[in-house]
Write an enzyme that holds these catalytic residues in place. Structure first.
Site, PDB file in Angstrom:
ATOM      1  N   GLY A 196      -5.993  -1.446   8.865  1.00 25.13           N
ATOM      2  CA  GLY A 196      -4.981  -0.403   8.742  1.00 25.13           C
ATOM      3  C   GLY A 196      -5.070   0.597   9.875  1.00 25.13           C
ATOM      4  O   GLY A 196      -6.159   0.942  10.321  1.00 25.13           O
TER       5      GLY A 196
ATOM      6  N   ARG B 262     -10.936   5.950  29.516  1.00 27.31           N
ATOM      7  CA  ARG B 262     -11.238   6.880  30.606  1.00 27.31           C
ATOM      8  C   ARG B 262     -12.745   7.057  30.814  1.00 27.31           C
ATOM      9  O   ARG B 262     -13.217   7.101  31.949  1.00 27.31           O
ATOM     10  CB  ARG B 262     -10.537   8.219  30.358  1.00 27.31           C
TER      11      ARG B 262
ATOM     12  N   ARG C 170      -3.704  -8.203  10.577  1.00 25.02           N
ATOM     13  CA  ARG C 170      -4.763  -8.883   9.836  1.00 25.02           C
ATOM     14  C   ARG C 170      -4.705 -10.372  10.180  1.00 25.02           C
ATOM     15  O   ARG C 170      -3.634 -10.922  10.383  1.00 25.02           O
ATOM     16  CB  ARG C 170      -4.593  -8.650   8.341  1.00 25.02           C
TER      17      ARG C 170
ATOM     18  N   ASP D 122     -14.321  -1.664   7.162  1.00 22.95           N
ATOM     19  CA  ASP D 122     -15.346  -2.608   6.721  1.00 22.95           C
ATOM     20  C   ASP D 122     -15.061  -4.040   7.188  1.00 22.95           C
ATOM     21  O   ASP D 122     -15.927  -4.694   7.774  1.00 22.95           O
ATOM     22  CB  ASP D 122     -15.443  -2.567   5.193  1.00 22.95           C
TER      23      ASP D 122
ATOM     24  N   SER E 199     -13.127  -5.144   9.567  1.00 31.11           N
ATOM     25  CA  SER E 199     -13.152  -5.235  11.031  1.00 31.11           C
ATOM     26  C   SER E 199     -14.585  -5.270  11.543  1.00 31.11           C
ATOM     27  O   SER E 199     -14.912  -6.024  12.473  1.00 31.11           O
ATOM     28  CB  SER E 199     -12.410  -4.037  11.635  1.00 31.11           C
TER      29      SER E 199
ATOM     30  N   THR F  98     -10.488   4.559   9.638  1.00 30.86           N
ATOM     31  CA  THR F  98      -9.778   4.267   8.405  1.00 30.86           C
ATOM     32  C   THR F  98      -9.543   5.576   7.666  1.00 30.86           C
ATOM     33  O   THR F  98     -10.456   6.407   7.563  1.00 30.86           O
ATOM     34  CB  THR F  98     -10.565   3.295   7.504  1.00 30.86           C
TER      35      THR F  98
ATOM     36  N   ASP G 292      -9.274   6.068   4.597  1.00 36.67           N
ATOM     37  CA  ASP G 292      -9.893   6.103   3.264  1.00 36.67           C
ATOM     38  C   ASP G 292     -11.275   6.758   3.236  1.00 36.67           C
ATOM     39  O   ASP G 292     -11.752   7.127   2.162  1.00 36.67           O
ATOM     40  CB  ASP G 292     -10.012   4.689   2.698  1.00 36.67           C
TER      41      ASP G 292
ATOM     42  N   ASP H 211     -14.081   5.313   3.547  1.00 38.53           N
ATOM     43  CA  ASP H 211     -14.801   4.473   2.587  1.00 38.53           C
ATOM     44  C   ASP H 211     -16.005   3.738   3.163  1.00 38.53           C
ATOM     45  O   ASP H 211     -16.503   2.797   2.548  1.00 38.53           O
ATOM     46  CB  ASP H 211     -13.846   3.463   1.957  1.00 38.53           C
TER      47      ASP H 211
ATOM     48  N   ARG I 278       7.057  22.180 -14.036  1.00 36.83           N
ATOM     49  CA  ARG I 278       6.781  20.763 -14.206  1.00 36.83           C
ATOM     50  C   ARG I 278       5.286  20.440 -14.232  1.00 36.83           C
ATOM     51  O   ARG I 278       4.458  21.186 -13.731  1.00 36.83           O
ATOM     52  CB  ARG I 278       7.410  19.961 -13.055  1.00 36.83           C
TER      53      ARG I 278
ATOM     54  N   ARG J  79      -7.743   2.928  -3.192  1.00 34.49           N
ATOM     55  CA  ARG J  79      -7.902   1.870  -4.192  1.00 34.49           C
ATOM     56  C   ARG J  79      -9.339   1.800  -4.702  1.00 34.49           C
ATOM     57  O   ARG J  79      -9.589   1.581  -5.877  1.00 34.49           O
ATOM     58  CB  ARG J  79      -7.480   0.526  -3.594  1.00 34.49           C
TER      59      ARG J  79
ATOM     60  N   GLY K 287      -6.018  23.171  -4.642  1.00 36.79           N
ATOM     61  CA  GLY K 287      -6.115  23.914  -5.889  1.00 36.79           C
ATOM     62  C   GLY K 287      -5.475  23.204  -7.067  1.00 36.79           C
ATOM     63  O   GLY K 287      -4.895  23.839  -7.956  1.00 36.79           O
TER      64      GLY K 287
END
Length: 320
Positions: free
Chosen positions: A11, A25, A72, A103, A105, A126, A128, A130, A163, A172, A186
């Site tokens: 990603g 560079r 991918r 991960d 990659s 990434t 995430d 993660d 609301r 995920r 907050g």
């Protein structure tokens, strides 16, 4: 003259272009010939490899995405295909590879090192966040700020219409985007995949906040935190209010990288080149306690990502 190939894989993440710029560079400054591989491992297989120059990376530091593109490649899992890919590097006398990605990659890069002996350096890229071995991955800070901006905007409408609002973010398996944006925004409740939450508790918190005079509530929901419809139904049944849902999706991946990600990109890139100058191979670059470091790539991949329980507890304590 020694040669380096660089690629982005998996990603896309804000800051990848800033990192490509710094790699090109600084690599040239250190007297390397630098090559770009388009579309990650798919491009390595098809031979989409070209030499890069300082002007190749002009005016990209502020751009999201990646000028090298990304894709991918399921084909890369086949040993014969990997042999073809490595031949596309060897025929150009390239024996150093820097991979910016996550991960999967990194695992691909480690396989190339183990099977063919090529020097590889992994730079964590990434949104995430993660990868457990590093405090930050490239793109995470920008993604969180993108979510935070959305939360700020939604609060105006939320308050006007009294609301209950659910903001669904990426995550995920790792809830860091939800955790950090929820704390900074907050928000009344943060749901992450690492910590199981009874949706009835969320509904009760909405009820309690109404009794305290609060007329709107903001909930940040990581996509891996459970059944979203079940959360909506539980809140509706308990409160009589149907929550509105805003799913941010791939908007979190785009946009100009933050100052944090631009500086991190430069630090990761220069450290990666310096590792190759020392003859280091199969290393992962990271940041820990604000200091750039490296460790063996195989060891880095073994480090399990753990949610910051204290930070999660803080979100609950501050959401009264």
């Amino acid at each position: 003259m020694k040669k380096i190939a660089i690629m982005t894989s998996g990603g896309d993440a804000p800051g990848m272009n800033a990192c490509i710029r710094a790699l090109v560079r600084y690599g040239i400054y250190r007297e390397y010939k630098v090559y770009g591989i388009e579309r990650g491992y798919a491009g390595m297989i098809s031979g989409d490899i070209f030499q890069m120059y300082p002007r190749s990376v002009s005016d990209i530091i502020q751009r999201g995405g990646t000028i090298l593109k990304t894709a991918r490649s399921l084909e890369f899992k086949e040993a014969s295909v990997r042999a073809e890919a490595i031949e596309n590097l060897r025929c150009r006398d390239i024996d150093n590879l820097i991979v910016i990605g996550g991960d999967g990659s990194f695992r691909g890069a480690l396989t190339l090192h183990d099977e063919f002996g090529i020097n590889v350096i992994g730079i964590p890229g990434t949104i995430d966040n993660d990868l457990g071995y590093t405090d930050l991955t490239l793109g995470f800070d920008t993604a969180v700020n993108t979510v935070l901006s959305a939360i700020n905007n939604l609060r105006d409408t939320n308050a006007a219409h009294e609301r209950v609002s659910i903001v669904e973010v990426m995550g995920r398996n790792c809830g860091d985007i939800a955790l950090y944006s929820g704390l900074a925004g907050g928000c009344e409740y943060v749901l992450v995949p690492e910590i199981q939450t009874d949706f009835r508790e969320v509904a009760q918190k909405v009820i309690l906040s109404a009794k305290r005079g609060k007329t709107s509530n903001m909930i940040v929901f990581a996509e891996g935190a459970g059944n979203k419809q079940e959360l909506i139904d539980t809140i509706k049944e308990a409160t009589g209010k149907t929550p509105t849902v805003t799913t941010l999706g791939h908007i979190q991946r785009g946009g100009a990288p933050s100052m944090v990600d631009r500086v991190l990109a430069a630090k990761f890139a220069t450290h990666a080149i310096d590792l190759l100058r020392k003859g280091e191979g199969a290393k992962a670059v990271g940041i820990k306690d604000y200091k750039i470091f490296s460790m063996d790539l195989d060891k880095a991949l073994e480090v399990k990502k753990v949610v910051d329980a204290e930070l999660y507890k803080m979100t609950q304590q501050l959401s009264l």
